[in-house]
Design a protein around this motif. Sequence first.
Motif, PDB file in Angstrom:
ATOM      1  N   ASP A   1    -112.335  33.274   1.407  1.00 25.24           N
ATOM      2  CA  ASP A   1    -111.302  32.269   1.103  1.00 25.24           C
ATOM      3  C   ASP A   1    -110.347  32.186   2.283  1.00 25.24           C
ATOM      4  O   ASP A   1    -109.460  33.034   2.452  1.00 25.24           O
ATOM      5  CB  ASP A   1    -110.562  32.667  -0.178  1.00 25.24           C
ATOM      6  CG  ASP A   1    -109.525  31.621  -0.596  1.00 25.24           C
ATOM      7  OD1 ASP A   1    -109.412  30.585   0.095  1.00 25.24           O
ATOM      8  OD2 ASP A   1    -108.828  31.853  -1.604  1.00 25.24           O
ATOM      9  N   ILE A   2    -110.526  31.166   3.103  1.00 31.37           N
ATOM     10  CA  ILE A   2    -109.706  31.042   4.312  1.00 31.37           C
ATOM     11  C   ILE A   2    -108.287  30.595   3.992  1.00 31.37           C
ATOM     12  O   ILE A   2    -107.412  30.593   4.865  1.00 31.37           O
ATOM     13  CB  ILE A   2    -110.340  30.052   5.307  1.00 31.37           C
ATOM     14  CG1 ILE A   2    -110.467  28.660   4.693  1.00 31.37           C
ATOM     15  CG2 ILE A   2    -111.702  30.551   5.774  1.00 31.37           C
ATOM     16  CD1 ILE A   2    -110.951  27.601   5.671  1.00 31.37           C
TER      17      ILE A   2
ATOM     18  N   PRO B   1    -110.421  42.877   3.629  1.00 28.80           N
ATOM     19  CA  PRO B   1    -111.031  42.154   4.740  1.00 28.80           C
ATOM     20  C   PRO B   1    -110.167  40.995   5.220  1.00 28.80           C
ATOM     21  O   PRO B   1    -109.467  40.364   4.421  1.00 28.80           O
ATOM     22  CB  PRO B   1    -112.337  41.640   4.142  1.00 28.80           C
ATOM     23  CG  PRO B   1    -112.008  41.432   2.705  1.00 28.80           C
ATOM     24  CD  PRO B   1    -111.082  42.545   2.337  1.00 28.80           C
ATOM     25  N   ASN B   2    -110.241  40.747   6.493  1.00 30.42           N
ATOM     26  CA  ASN B   2    -109.504  39.644   7.100  1.00 30.42           C
ATOM     27  C   ASN B   2    -110.439  38.959   8.093  1.00 30.42           C
ATOM     28  O   ASN B   2    -110.981  39.605   9.002  1.00 30.42           O
ATOM     29  CB  ASN B   2    -108.253  40.158   7.810  1.00 30.42           C
ATOM     30  CG  ASN B   2    -107.442  39.046   8.437  1.00 30.42           C
ATOM     31  OD1 ASN B   2    -107.719  38.627   9.550  1.00 30.42           O
ATOM     32  ND2 ASN B   2    -106.436  38.564   7.702  1.00 30.42           N
ATOM     33  N   ARG B   3    -110.653  37.677   7.921  1.00 30.00           N
ATOM     34  CA  ARG B   3    -111.639  36.956   8.716  1.00 30.00           C
ATOM     35  C   ARG B   3    -111.328  37.014  10.209  1.00 30.00           C
ATOM     36  O   ARG B   3    -112.214  37.292  11.028  1.00 30.00           O
ATOM     37  CB  ARG B   3    -111.723  35.507   8.243  1.00 30.00           C
ATOM     38  CG  ARG B   3    -112.749  34.659   8.972  1.00 30.00           C
ATOM     39  CD  ARG B   3    -112.739  33.226   8.456  1.00 30.00           C
ATOM     40  NE  ARG B   3    -113.623  32.380   9.245  1.00 30.00           N
ATOM     41  CZ  ARG B   3    -114.920  32.212   9.030  1.00 30.00           C
ATOM     42  NH1 ARG B   3    -115.498  32.875   8.048  1.00 30.00           N
ATOM     43  NH2 ARG B   3    -115.651  31.415   9.789  1.00 30.00           N
ATOM     44  N   ASP B   4    -110.082  36.756  10.572  1.00 28.21           N
ATOM     45  CA  ASP B   4    -109.720  36.784  11.994  1.00 28.21           C
ATOM     46  C   ASP B   4    -109.917  38.165  12.592  1.00 28.21           C
ATOM     47  O   ASP B   4    -110.355  38.303  13.740  1.00 28.21           O
ATOM     48  CB  ASP B   4    -108.271  36.334  12.183  1.00 28.21           C
ATOM     49  CG  ASP B   4    -108.106  34.824  12.041  1.00 28.21           C
ATOM     50  OD1 ASP B   4    -109.139  34.123  12.025  1.00 28.21           O
ATOM     51  OD2 ASP B   4    -106.961  34.355  11.942  1.00 28.21           O
ATOM     52  N   LEU B   5    -109.578  39.202  11.830  1.00 28.47           N
ATOM     53  CA  LEU B   5    -109.762  40.567  12.316  1.00 28.47           C
ATOM     54  C   LEU B   5    -111.235  40.854  12.568  1.00 28.47           C
ATOM     55  O   LEU B   5    -111.614  41.422  13.603  1.00 28.47           O
ATOM     56  CB  LEU B   5    -109.196  41.563  11.306  1.00 28.47           C
ATOM     57  CG  LEU B   5    -109.449  43.051  11.598  1.00 28.47           C
ATOM     58  CD1 LEU B   5    -108.869  43.447  12.948  1.00 28.47           C
ATOM     59  CD2 LEU B   5    -108.863  43.917  10.489  1.00 28.47           C
ATOM     60  N   SER B   6    -112.084  40.452  11.633  1.00 27.69           N
ATOM     61  CA  SER B   6    -113.518  40.681  11.796  1.00 27.69           C
ATOM     62  C   SER B   6    -114.079  39.924  12.996  1.00 27.69           C
ATOM     63  O   SER B   6    -114.848  40.470  13.792  1.00 27.69           O
ATOM     64  CB  SER B   6    -114.254  40.266  10.517  1.00 27.69           C
ATOM     65  OG  SER B   6    -115.635  40.496  10.640  1.00 27.69           O
ATOM     66  N   LEU B   7    -113.670  38.665  13.152  1.00 28.23           N
ATOM     67  CA  LEU B   7    -114.122  37.881  14.302  1.00 28.23           C
ATOM     68  C   LEU B   7    -113.634  38.479  15.616  1.00 28.23           C
ATOM     69  O   LEU B   7    -114.349  38.474  16.626  1.00 28.23           O
ATOM     70  CB  LEU B   7    -113.639  36.437  14.168  1.00 28.23           C
ATOM     71  CG  LEU B   7    -114.324  35.584  13.095  1.00 28.23           C
ATOM     72  CD1 LEU B   7    -113.581  34.263  12.925  1.00 28.23           C
ATOM     73  CD2 LEU B   7    -115.772  35.336  13.469  1.00 28.23           C
ATOM     74  N   CYS B   8    -112.423  39.002  15.600  1.00 21.40           N
ATOM     75  CA  CYS B   8    -111.865  39.635  16.797  1.00 21.40           C
ATOM     76  C   CYS B   8    -112.676  40.867  17.187  1.00 21.40           C
ATOM     77  O   CYS B   8    -112.971  41.083  18.364  1.00 21.40           O
ATOM     78  CB  CYS B   8    -110.403  40.002  16.543  1.00 21.40           C
ATOM     79  SG  CYS B   8    -109.620  40.877  17.912  1.00 21.40           S
TER      80      CYS B   8
END
Length: 817
Positions: free
Chosen positions: A701-702, A785-792
């Motif tokens: 969920d962004i 979980p955090n989407r930006d953290l995972s992408l980073c």
Amino acid sequence: MPRKQATMTSDTNPSKNSGSATSGKKRGKNAKGGAGKAANKTVSFSANPDPPAQAPVNGASNGDAPVPAPNPASTETAGDVTSSASDPGDATATASPSAGSSDGAAPSDGAGDAAGSLDEPGQVTEADKMAIAKAGYKRLCSDATLQTKKDGYFRTFDSQVLQSIPEEKFEEFKKLTTDMERIFFVWNVPTVHSTVTVKPFSRKKSATHAEREKECGNRHFKEKKYRQAVCSYSQTVVRAPQPGDPDAGDILSVGYANRSAALLHMGEFRLCLQDIEAALGAGYPARLRYKLLDRRATCQLKLGHVTAARETLKELPEALKEADLDSKKREVWEKDVQKKAESAAKMQDFKPIMLQQEEELPALESRSDHFLSASSAVDVTYSPGEGRFAVAARDVKPGDLLVVEKPHASVLMAEKTGTHCIHCLKRVLAAFPCRECSGVMFCSPACAAAAEPYHRWECSIQDVLQASGMSPLCHLALRIITKHGLEFFQKLRPELERARAPGDRPSTDSAGKQYDPDNYLSVHQLVTLSELRKPEDFFHRTLMAVLLLKHLRVAGFFGEVTEDDPADRALSSDELLVGSLLLHHLQLLQFNAHEVGEYVMMEPGQFKQSRSVYIGVAVYPTVSFFNHSCEGGVSRCFVGDTLVVHSVMPVAAGQPIFENYGPIYSHKAKPDRQHWLSSRYWFDCRCVACEENWPDYDQYDINTVLLRCTGCGAGIENDASGKDPVGDCPKCGKKNNAVELFRQLRGAQENYHSAMNMMHEGEPKKALRLFYRFIEQCQELVVRPNRDLSLCQEAARMCLAAQGSLHCIRQKKTNVA
């Protein structure tokens, strides 16, 4: 010295006679598992290779880590890279020990037989169908660690030997408890020797082929296609007979010399010098020697080796006297040499700005006193539920260098032997040959010399080994033996028999104070999960170990073998020892080998469409202690076959340091991850991502973000836009300043976006500093979980991978001479 023959019956415990080198038991008893009955009274294996419950949790028994997959690619990564002949090929190898390429279907509980749980006779429930499917997939995963090629002869060999064994005889095999007993039993099955005959076979030298490649190289050189010329000349030196061979001539030395000229034009001065010395050592004609000396002086000056260049220039006048030149040309050469000598006399040695950047290993700032390839930030602990596993000895920050480890042994994929060095696994531009065969290449004379202890035994059998279709793990099991040699294991035998408690601190010295990954004991002590194996699995692996043993015998590893030597000759005590070690290796490598990768880009600095390509397998004893998490906390990259591990998340002192064995939460749903892990590595994952059922990217969920409570650390759900921020913690009741938390988060996100721009502009080192900063800020501001953290974290892994072995398909032109 007379051969010692091993004597053993199937119900004899060799530990009482010869010593059991590889019992491999670390927990509990062997699994109870039955083979199905066949109508012809021979044994037939069921489709269920499942280990019994309870399976280990979050890693193999004793915490020794399985084969991980390449670092997951960024979500921006596109499909496969395509290229010309220089393309390293497809990264996917479904039967390899790599992870992440297999698709799962449903979670697996690692329980016993698939059959036997029907509600009524003749009725098959959906649960039964699921159990059978899980069992079949687990069997496929296990088989893939033995054979990867469908057309190899091992599959037929295995099937025919199996069909020849009466059921009551297989019942005897099921009762065996040590690897020595199993080797002895299978060796004495008659069809083992009647079904397959092993004879030495490898690609020989050919002066005709070498001459053909030389002419091809000459054509490329005239057309100024220097890279293609180097490739052809490399084939020349690989196929050329060595000096002393009746067909040798001067083709080898000319091949080296011609290649040095092409390398000079490419600006590859170090490689050019290497070829010049090789040409001179191979007997390059004296009448042409002046050309090599002039080329050597040029390279030395380009590299800043002015003193060495002066010495070379002093040799040139004598070489010109032997040259086949007319007086006019000789005079021109002499003037040119004199001019270069005068210029060099005015210069001093200097360090040039190299045109070609070399791969360099990072240095550990603070090395562990106990684990010789690890940072002082790494330690290993033990718990009954998880075995031995790596933990942080102090607080670890993102970007910290944790491990720099050369493998105990490594093996190059067979399809990469034409592009990579079989010793260090680096991509080869200018190949150096084996003196006997034409099937392998080395990147330097140093690697050729370093490979001699094991390649001397593998040289004559490598092609027939590959024809078996065996997996790279099987070759690695053999390589560990050939690397050390028979005398080594004869002397080490008493130490191999010494029992160790599962909770003992890993060590390779008698005092228990050091863990050296170059010491064989570091490999021998890794977990095998023998207590969870079924007799069928043991039989498959024993048969492969016996096949490898037969290859070693014909290669002369145990002494000279004559044509009259029967294939079924009784095993000597040395052969029985080595056979049991091969079987031990085949078990432990199933869970403790790592794939070796090379990072591939279309062009330098272009991360779009970049990926890690699988080129080999290796065993890294220290890194084997890193347990799995579906989130993963480290990045792995390779410089050749040397593994470099960085942290990509903060880890508090005393907490586990996790890596990822393949399925990562952001790319694969929990049921698929758990099904894959339980089938491939025999454990039920209970990492935080699985326990909390974190969503993958498609489900994330962004529009929501979980701010971290500054009191208890719990998540406070908020609209990701920051509209109407909520600061009241639902867990501890603390009223947080949500406006301030969002302000800090926006600042952190600016760092992340700036880093992404730097990365795609070809500045990964600058980007990494901001990526690490963003990861630290996220640790303070949000809850995973955090989407930006995972992408980073994924982007940081890509930047780190590009600092290791890197292949760019479209190279920049470097013709400088």
